[in-house]
Design a protein around this motif. Structure first.
Motif, mmCIF file in Angstrom:
data_model
loop_
_atom_site.group_PDB
_atom_site.id
_atom_site.type_symbol
_atom_site.label_atom_id
_atom_site.label_comp_id
_atom_site.label_asym_id
_atom_site.label_seq_id
_atom_site.Cartn_x
_atom_site.Cartn_y
_atom_site.Cartn_z
ATOM 1 N N CYS A 144 0.805 -1.229 0.000
ATOM 2 C CA CYS A 144 0.000 0.000 0.000
ATOM 3 C C CYS A 144 0.833 1.272 0.000
ATOM 4 C CB CYS A 144 -0.970 0.000 1.159
ATOM 5 S SG CYS A 144 -0.154 0.026 2.733
ATOM 6 N N ASP A 145 1.957 1.302 0.660
ATOM 7 C CA ASP A 145 2.750 2.530 0.602
ATOM 8 C C ASP A 145 4.197 2.214 0.935
ATOM 9 O OD1 ASP A 145 2.869 2.563 3.446
ATOM 10 O OD2 ASP A 145 1.040 3.763 3.557
ATOM 11 N N VAL A 146 5.024 3.201 0.728
ATOM 12 C CA VAL A 146 6.467 2.979 0.878
ATOM 13 C C VAL A 146 6.825 2.652 2.326
ATOM 14 C CG1 VAL A 146 8.670 4.229 0.854
ATOM 15 C CG2 VAL A 146 7.203 4.237 -1.159
ATOM 16 N N MET A 147 6.196 3.355 3.267
ATOM 17 C CA MET A 147 6.581 3.088 4.648
ATOM 18 C C MET A 147 6.122 1.701 5.104
ATOM 19 S SD MET A 147 8.520 5.519 4.945
ATOM 20 C CE MET A 147 9.212 4.949 6.470
ATOM 21 N N MET A 148 5.001 1.222 4.561
ATOM 22 C CA MET A 148 4.598 -0.156 4.872
ATOM 23 C C MET A 148 5.608 -1.142 4.267
ATOM 24 S SD MET A 148 2.727 -2.341 6.249
ATOM 25 C CE MET A 148 1.347 -1.418 6.897
ATOM 26 N N HIS A 160 17.674 12.060 -1.141
ATOM 27 C CA HIS A 160 17.463 12.284 0.283
ATOM 28 C C HIS A 160 16.421 13.375 0.538
ATOM 29 C CE1 HIS A 160 18.942 11.727 4.421
ATOM 30 N NE2 HIS A 160 18.533 12.968 4.576
ATOM 31 N N ASN A 161 15.480 13.057 1.407
ATOM 32 C CA ASN A 161 14.523 14.026 1.935
ATOM 33 C C ASN A 161 14.979 14.324 3.358
ATOM 34 O OD1 ASN A 161 12.342 15.305 3.121
ATOM 35 N ND2 ASN A 161 10.886 13.651 2.799
ATOM 36 N N PRO A 162 15.288 15.564 3.766
ATOM 37 C CA PRO A 162 14.852 16.833 3.192
ATOM 38 C C PRO A 162 15.885 17.599 2.356
ATOM 39 C CG PRO A 162 15.636 17.265 5.401
ATOM 40 C CD PRO A 162 15.847 15.782 5.134
ATOM 41 N N VAL A 168 16.507 13.480 8.323
ATOM 42 C CA VAL A 168 15.846 12.568 7.391
ATOM 43 C C VAL A 168 14.341 12.542 7.646
ATOM 44 C CG1 VAL A 168 16.070 10.425 8.749
ATOM 45 C CG2 VAL A 168 16.183 10.311 6.237
ATOM 46 N N TYR A 169 13.616 12.129 6.627
ATOM 47 C CA TYR A 169 12.148 12.000 6.655
ATOM 48 C C TYR A 169 11.686 11.446 8.012
ATOM 49 C CZ TYR A 169 7.582 10.248 5.019
ATOM 50 O OH TYR A 169 6.253 9.976 4.868
ATOM 51 N N PRO A 170 10.923 12.222 8.788
ATOM 52 C CA PRO A 170 10.628 11.846 10.175
ATOM 53 C C PRO A 170 10.094 10.431 10.375
ATOM 54 C CG PRO A 170 9.955 14.107 9.788
ATOM 55 C CD PRO A 170 10.392 13.559 8.446
ATOM 56 N N SER A 173 3.866 7.817 -6.274
ATOM 57 C CA SER A 173 2.923 8.688 -5.568
ATOM 58 C C SER A 173 3.452 10.071 -5.230
ATOM 59 C CB SER A 173 2.444 8.004 -4.292
ATOM 60 O OG SER A 173 3.528 7.830 -3.404
ATOM 61 N N LYS A 174 4.773 10.225 -5.085
ATOM 62 C CA LYS A 174 5.289 11.562 -4.730
ATOM 63 C C LYS A 174 5.296 12.439 -5.980
ATOM 64 C CE LYS A 174 5.463 11.582 -1.301
ATOM 65 N NZ LYS A 174 4.481 12.070 -0.326
ATOM 66 N N ALA A 175 5.854 11.931 -7.064
ATOM 67 C CA ALA A 175 5.917 12.727 -8.289
ATOM 68 C C ALA A 175 4.514 13.017 -8.825
ATOM 69 C CB ALA A 175 6.749 12.004 -9.349
ATOM 70 N N SER A 216 16.722 0.883 0.367
ATOM 71 C CA SER A 216 16.849 2.191 -0.278
ATOM 72 C C SER A 216 15.472 2.733 -0.648
ATOM 73 C CB SER A 216 17.722 2.048 -1.530
ATOM 74 O OG SER A 216 17.918 3.297 -2.131
ATOM 75 N N ASP A 217 15.089 3.822 0.001
ATOM 76 C CA ASP A 217 13.803 4.471 -0.283
ATOM 77 C C ASP A 217 14.011 5.429 -1.451
ATOM 78 O OD1 ASP A 217 11.684 6.279 -0.357
ATOM 79 O OD2 ASP A 217 11.446 6.363 1.816
ATOM 80 N N GLU A 218 13.427 5.089 -2.592
ATOM 81 C CA GLU A 218 13.671 5.861 -3.820
ATOM 82 C C GLU A 218 12.405 6.563 -4.315
ATOM 83 O OE1 GLU A 218 16.077 3.246 -6.340
ATOM 84 O OE2 GLU A 218 17.625 3.212 -4.779
ATOM 85 N N ILE A 219 11.560 6.939 -3.380
ATOM 86 C CA ILE A 219 10.279 7.553 -3.758
ATOM 87 C C ILE A 219 10.467 8.883 -4.491
ATOM 88 C CG2 ILE A 219 9.854 8.803 -1.599
ATOM 89 C CD1 ILE A 219 6.906 7.930 -1.771
ATOM 90 N N HIS A 220 11.585 9.594 -4.226
ATOM 91 C CA HIS A 220 11.798 10.882 -4.898
ATOM 92 C C HIS A 220 12.561 10.736 -6.218
ATOM 93 C CE1 HIS A 220 10.145 13.362 -1.656
ATOM 94 N NE2 HIS A 220 10.655 12.465 -0.835
ATOM 95 N N ALA A 221 12.908 9.495 -6.592
ATOM 96 C CA ALA A 221 13.731 9.300 -7.794
ATOM 97 C C ALA A 221 13.110 9.861 -9.080
ATOM 98 C CB ALA A 221 14.052 7.814 -7.962
HETATM 99 C C1 PLP Z 1 11.515 9.669 1.681
HETATM 100 C C2 PLP Z 1 10.061 9.367 1.787
HETATM 101 N N1 PLP Z 1 9.663 8.100 1.963
HETATM 102 C C3 PLP Z 1 8.368 7.777 2.074
HETATM 103 C C4 PLP Z 1 7.398 8.746 2.004
HETATM 104 C C5 PLP Z 1 5.968 8.352 2.200
HETATM 105 O O1 PLP Z 1 5.592 7.432 1.266
HETATM 106 P P1 PLP Z 1 4.260 6.604 1.461
HETATM 107 O O2 PLP Z 1 3.154 7.589 1.598
HETATM 108 O O3 PLP Z 1 4.184 5.782 0.226
HETATM 109 O O4 PLP Z 1 4.473 5.770 2.686
HETATM 110 C C6 PLP Z 1 7.748 10.075 1.813
HETATM 111 C C7 PLP Z 1 6.722 11.106 1.763
HETATM 112 O O5 PLP Z 1 6.970 12.265 1.600
HETATM 113 C C8 PLP Z 1 9.114 10.391 1.709
HETATM 114 O O6 PLP Z 1 9.523 11.650 1.525
#
Ligand code: PLP
Length: 390
Positions: free
Chosen positions: A90-94, A167-169, A116-118, A230-232, A195-200
């Motif tokens: 369902c989502d990256v954090m899951m 990297h976020n932020p 880093v992303y909280p 989902s981010k882009a 490796s979280d690549e959601i911003h790629a």
């Molecule tokens: C680095 C990073 N990972 C994960 C997420 C959240 O992703 P998701 O909503 O798919 O869990 C974000 C959201 O801004 C993010 O910046």
């Protein structure tokens, strides 16, 4: 490429997502990572069609994500992905939670690299892991991984590195070389890299993005990538993310994750992912990148004019700006002052780790007009406070 126009603010205020409902209507919301654009047309078409048909049930076993992601990775990153090694949830954090459950035991230490992303902090704790912080290093060349620090953590027993790439932020796109070195270090200690690549998809043209799994053969063997459109494409509410592996051993670990995890994928999210990754959405993505390119530079100009002393390095990826306001000498958290006195909602620096003290994070995935208004409002507060204390 023509920069994408954001929607008018009156229209945005009719949205019901957290960006638009969390604060009063006089607040300009530049906090959570949602963007202010209409959806890519292919996504709108897919979702409208589904809603009209009442096609809102469970996600089927093969929703088309594999093929769509493989094509996107090849076109946008030159990355060859084996379709058999793509799974979804369902989502990256899951995805991160499930991978941590699979590769660590309760009490194991997970390395994260603040600021880093909280949710990286809480997500690791949710799985029973403990956190070992190895902050990013910062110098005149920008931000980078503290590879000796990560090696010390892994040699001291930490089991996994939760990498944010880009990297976020800070919007840092890690170099191929540093990722390959990270992989060697991980392999030396039999550790794993997630490796979280959601911003790629949001790396700016001219900047080389290296998917961690493509950094080297060793990286392919020690790594897991998690990502999402989902981010882009601003579809976080639809709930779909991907887990990618590049090696038989890691693929077997991901295959062993319960099927239930895949069932949690939102069907509309899966449809949106397929539409996002489709070549017909490339033009929309390119025009989004053109808008973000203009905004990231506009933000530098606006800060120089209205918030002297603010330190901001133009990010190579994404729509999030990490801004150091320590030079203002404010005794209270700047995000709290800015919300109260400027009526602009930004992210609180210390939520990204102690390194974030005196910092704010601003979302510039909006119109230039909204960005200008926000920074002018902040500038007015800076001037008013300076005249009182001066
Ligand atoms: C680095 C990073 N990972 C994960 C997420 C959240 O992703 P998701 O909503 O798919 O869990 C974000 C959201 O801004 C993010 O910046």
């Amino acid at each position: 490429m023509t920069p994408l126009d954001a929607l008018p603010i009156e229209e945005l205020r009719q949205r019901s997502s957290t960006k638009w409902r969390r604060y009063d209507a006089d607040v300009l919301p530049l906090f959570v990572a949602e963007t202010d654009f209409a959806l890519a047309p292919a996504i709108t078409r897919a979702l409208v069609r589904a809603v009209e048909r009442g096609d809102t049930g469970y996600t089927p076993p093969e929703p088309g994500i594999r093929e769509a992601f493989v094509g996107f990775a090849q076109r946008r990153f030159g990355w060859d992905v084996d379709p058999a090694r793509v799974r979804w949830t369902c989502d990256v954090m899951m995805a991160v939670v499930e991978l941590l459950r699979a590769v660590t035991s309760p009490g194991d230490r997970v390395v994260i690299t603040p600021p880093v992303y909280p949710p990286f902090f809480d997500t690791a704790l949710e799985t029973g892991a403990e956190i070992e912080r190895v902050p990013l290093l910062h110098d005149a060349d920008g931000w980078r991984l503290d590879l000796p620090g990560i090696e010390a953590a892994l040699s001291g027993g930490a089991r996994t590195v939760l990498l944010c790439n880009p990297h976020n932020p800070t919007g840092t796109v890690h170099s191929r070389e540093s990722l390959a070195q990270l992989a060697e270090i991980a392999a030396r200690y039999d550790a794993t890299v997630i490796s979280d690549e959601i911003h790629a998809p949001l790396v700016q043209p001219g900047v080389e993005f290296t998917p961690f799994l493509a950094a080297s053969d060793t990286a392919a063997a020690v790594g897991y990538a998690v990502t999402s459109a989902s981010k882009a494409f601003n579809t976080a509410g639809l709930k779909c993310a991907q887990i990618v592996t590049a090696d038989e051993r890691t693929a077997a670990v991901v295959r062993a994750i319960p099927e239930e995890v895949e069932w949690r994928t939102g069907l509309l999210g899966a449809m949106a992912a397929v539409a996002s990754f489709d070549p017909t959405s490339d033009e929309w993505l390119d025009s989004l990148l053109a808008r973000l390119d203009e905004n990231r530079h506009l933000l530098a100009d606006l800060l120089a004019e209205h918030v002297p002393g603010a330190r901001y390095e133009i990010p190579d990826a994404g729509f999030l700006a990490w801004i150091d306001l320590n030079a203002l000498g404010w005794s209270e958290d700047p995000a709290a002052i800015i919300l109260r006195e400027a009526r602009v909602a930004v992210n609180v620096g210390p939520s990204f780790g102690d390194e974030g003290e005196g910092h704010i994070r601003i979302n510039f995935g909006c119109s230039p007009e909204v960005l200008r208004e926000a920074i002018e409002r902040i500038g007015a507060v800076v001037r008013a406070r300076a005249s009182v204390s001066g």
